[in-house]
Design an enzyme around this catalytic site. Structure first.
Site, PDB file in Angstrom:
ATOM      1  N   HIS A 168      42.400  41.694  39.531  1.00  0.00           N
ATOM      2  CA  HIS A 168      43.269  42.790  39.946  1.00  0.00           C
ATOM      3  C   HIS A 168      42.780  44.090  39.311  1.00  0.00           C
ATOM      4  O   HIS A 168      42.279  44.088  38.177  1.00  0.00           O
ATOM      5  CB  HIS A 168      44.711  42.516  39.526  1.00  0.00           C
ATOM      6  CG  HIS A 168      45.233  41.192  39.979  1.00  0.00           C
ATOM      7  ND1 HIS A 168      45.260  40.823  41.309  1.00  0.00           N
ATOM      8  CD2 HIS A 168      45.716  40.133  39.292  1.00  0.00           C
ATOM      9  CE1 HIS A 168      45.758  39.607  41.413  1.00  0.00           C
ATOM     10  NE2 HIS A 168      46.043  39.159  40.203  1.00  0.00           N
ATOM     11  N   GLN A 182      40.083  35.335  41.555  1.00  0.00           N
ATOM     12  CA  GLN A 182      40.442  36.709  41.883  1.00  0.00           C
ATOM     13  C   GLN A 182      40.571  37.566  40.641  1.00  0.00           C
ATOM     14  O   GLN A 182      40.662  37.062  39.518  1.00  0.00           O
ATOM     15  CB  GLN A 182      41.757  36.736  42.655  1.00  0.00           C
ATOM     16  CG  GLN A 182      42.916  36.097  41.918  1.00  0.00           C
ATOM     17  CD  GLN A 182      44.153  35.949  42.800  1.00  0.00           C
ATOM     18  OE1 GLN A 182      45.104  36.709  42.645  1.00  0.00           O
ATOM     19  NE2 GLN A 182      44.130  34.972  43.691  1.00  0.00           N
ATOM     20  N   ARG A 184      38.955  39.190  45.654  1.00  0.00           N
ATOM     21  CA  ARG A 184      38.624  37.774  45.559  1.00  0.00           C
ATOM     22  C   ARG A 184      37.136  37.564  45.294  1.00  0.00           C
ATOM     23  O   ARG A 184      36.296  38.323  45.760  1.00  0.00           O
ATOM     24  CB  ARG A 184      39.051  37.057  46.839  1.00  0.00           C
ATOM     25  CG  ARG A 184      40.569  37.101  47.052  1.00  0.00           C
ATOM     26  CD  ARG A 184      40.989  36.531  48.385  1.00  0.00           C
ATOM     27  NE  ARG A 184      42.448  36.518  48.486  1.00  0.00           N
ATOM     28  CZ  ARG A 184      43.191  37.545  48.892  1.00  0.00           C
ATOM     29  NH1 ARG A 184      42.582  38.692  49.245  1.00  0.00           N
ATOM     30  NH2 ARG A 184      44.504  37.466  48.940  1.00  0.00           N
ATOM     31  N   GLU A 229      49.924  40.427  35.381  1.00  0.00           N
ATOM     32  CA  GLU A 229      50.849  39.326  35.656  1.00  0.00           C
ATOM     33  C   GLU A 229      50.873  38.338  34.505  1.00  0.00           C
ATOM     34  O   GLU A 229      49.942  38.250  33.710  1.00  0.00           O
ATOM     35  CB  GLU A 229      50.469  38.613  36.956  1.00  0.00           C
ATOM     36  CG  GLU A 229      49.102  37.959  36.948  1.00  0.00           C
ATOM     37  CD  GLU A 229      48.694  37.467  38.332  1.00  0.00           C
ATOM     38  OE1 GLU A 229      48.896  38.195  39.318  1.00  0.00           O
ATOM     39  OE2 GLU A 229      48.155  36.351  38.410  1.00  0.00           O
ATOM     40  N   HIS A 287      40.390  35.030  37.393  1.00  0.00           N
ATOM     41  CA  HIS A 287      41.250  33.884  37.134  1.00  0.00           C
ATOM     42  C   HIS A 287      41.530  33.147  38.436  1.00  0.00           C
ATOM     43  O   HIS A 287      41.323  33.676  39.529  1.00  0.00           O
ATOM     44  CB  HIS A 287      42.572  34.313  36.496  1.00  0.00           C
ATOM     45  CG  HIS A 287      43.380  35.252  37.345  1.00  0.00           C
ATOM     46  ND1 HIS A 287      43.127  36.607  37.405  1.00  0.00           N
ATOM     47  CD2 HIS A 287      44.437  35.042  38.182  1.00  0.00           C
ATOM     48  CE1 HIS A 287      43.987  37.181  38.229  1.00  0.00           C
ATOM     49  NE2 HIS A 287      44.793  36.252  38.710  1.00  0.00           N
TER      50      HIS A 287
END
Length: 399
Positions: free
Chosen positions: A98, A96, A281, A133, A262
């Protein structure tokens, strides 16, 4: 400061044992994937200030400046800007990426304007926020992070000796790096599904053989073979082979910014992120894959994964540096008999004990003990001291 009651999310990829062991609970036999700590509306933590359990999101909504502080509200609005988790991967999560903040705002506005329901399976943007993240390993942890250099990816694919992969090898060796990675990913995700499933099967068998040896790609091939076992025929297996394979030791971390492909494969770790649920995804999933939007968001820049280790933050605090302000992750390794550590309080914070036992003391002398697996919330302006014997992770906001 308040002890938190937190929700465990039972996603299918979760471990059946890792979170129960951390929390001191009996395994249910079902996957337990993520422990959520924070005020995300999907599963807010609960606290009790004498009138019964209340969601942290409601506590903050009732007095955002009192809970978050003026600096946080002025910068991020009246909401906790981070979500803190413990992640327990029993099988691979999806490959995926972001979006960045501008992409998230534009994508969310577009899907809202088109009337796509918020819970629709083909919805891509759940909110208007980005989702950088950080994952810090509590146990040996395995994952994929960022694109390999195309020449290295070509060597790996060639070592599998699967004829159907030869065109990808040629592209990776002949084209400029970013163009080559884009072209191969597009080809993998747009290929006819039955033919690609057969290619994946042959590649997985070859990877399993190489994974039993001691060659340069042995560890990575063993991981790809396991992913193919969990997701038979999934094109994401080939997409994953374009990514760096990473093994983290406890205390090591990965920071994942916008556009970096990642996947987490196995292990237990603490995860701290901006308060968002936007995920695009690439594979290893039965969920919706929006290929055009994915290609707009992915950054086709190869490079070695930057494994991060904590830096001295003073007074025993070990800080995991990040380039964003929504969150700040640090760690305290507490020694018995040592002086208590002072925790400044310019922003709200959540403290999680992952080993041993820790004691928090506020300015009035009130003490709160955190056993392994327990966490506490403290609003902005509430200075604390911390002592005990064990390990405590601290999530807060850069201000």
């Amino acid at each position: 400061m308040d002890l938190l009651a937190n929700t465990v999310r039972p996603y299918a990829w979760g471990s059946t044992t890792a979170l129960p062991e951390l929390l001191g609970t009996e395994p249910t036999g079902e996957p337990q994937a993520e422990l959520w700590m924070g005020a995300h509306p999907g599963a807010p933590s609960r606290l009790d200030r004498g009138t019964g359990p209340v969601p942290l999101s409601d506590v903050i909504a009732a007095d955002p400046r009192g809970e978050l502080g003026d600096a946080v509200v002025d910068r991020f609005g009246p909401r906790l800007p981070f979500l803190f988790k413990v992640l327990a991967a029993g099988t691979a999560l999806s490959v995926q990426v972001h979006p960045d903040l501008d992409q998230a705002k534009a994508g969310f506005a577009d899907e809202e304007a088109r009337g796509i329901p918020a819970d629709a399976p083909d919805r891509t943007y759940r909110d208007a926020n980005h989702k950088p993240e950080m994952l810090c390993a509590l146990t040996p942890f395995e994952g994929l992070c960022g694109f390999r250099h195309p020449a290295e990816a070509a060597d790996l694919l060639e070592s599998l000796a699967v004829d159907e992969l030869k065109p990808f090898v040629d592209i990776l060796r002949a084209r400029p790096e970013s163009d080559a990675l884009r072209e191969v990913l597009v080809a993998v995700l747009s290929a006819e599904r039955t033919a690609m499933a057969e290619t994946v099967e042959r590649a997985a068998l070859a990877a399993a053989r190489l994974g039993e040896g001691d060659g340069p790609f042995a560890d990575a091939c063993a991981a790809y073979a396991q992913a193919a076992h969990d997701f038979p025929g999934d094109p994401g297996v080939i997409a994953a082979m374009l990514l760096n394979h990473v093994r983290l030791q406890p205390g090591e971390a990965l920071y994942l910014g916008a556009g970096i492909p990642h996947a987490y494969l196995s292990g237990l770790g603490v995860e701290l992120m901006a308060n968002s649920d936007n995920v695009l995804r690439c594979g290893l999933t039965p969920k919706h894959i929006d290929v055009p939007e994915l290609l707009r968001v992915v950054r086709f820049t190869p490079g070695d994964p930057a494994v991060r280790r904590p830096e001295d933050g003073g007074d025993g605090e070990e800080v995991y540096d990040t380039p964003i302000d929504e969150f700040r992750l640090s760690r305290y390794v507490l020694a018995p008999g040592a002086a208590a550590h002072r925790l400044a309080a310019p922003a709200p914070q959540i403290l999680l004990c992952t080993a041993g036992r820790a004691t928090l003391t506020d300015a009035d002398g009130t003490r709160l003990t955190l056993e392994r697996g327990r966490s506490a919330y403290a609003p902005a302006g509430e200075p604390l001291t911390l002592d005990g014997e064990g390990t405590v992770f601290r999530a807060t906001v850069k201000v």
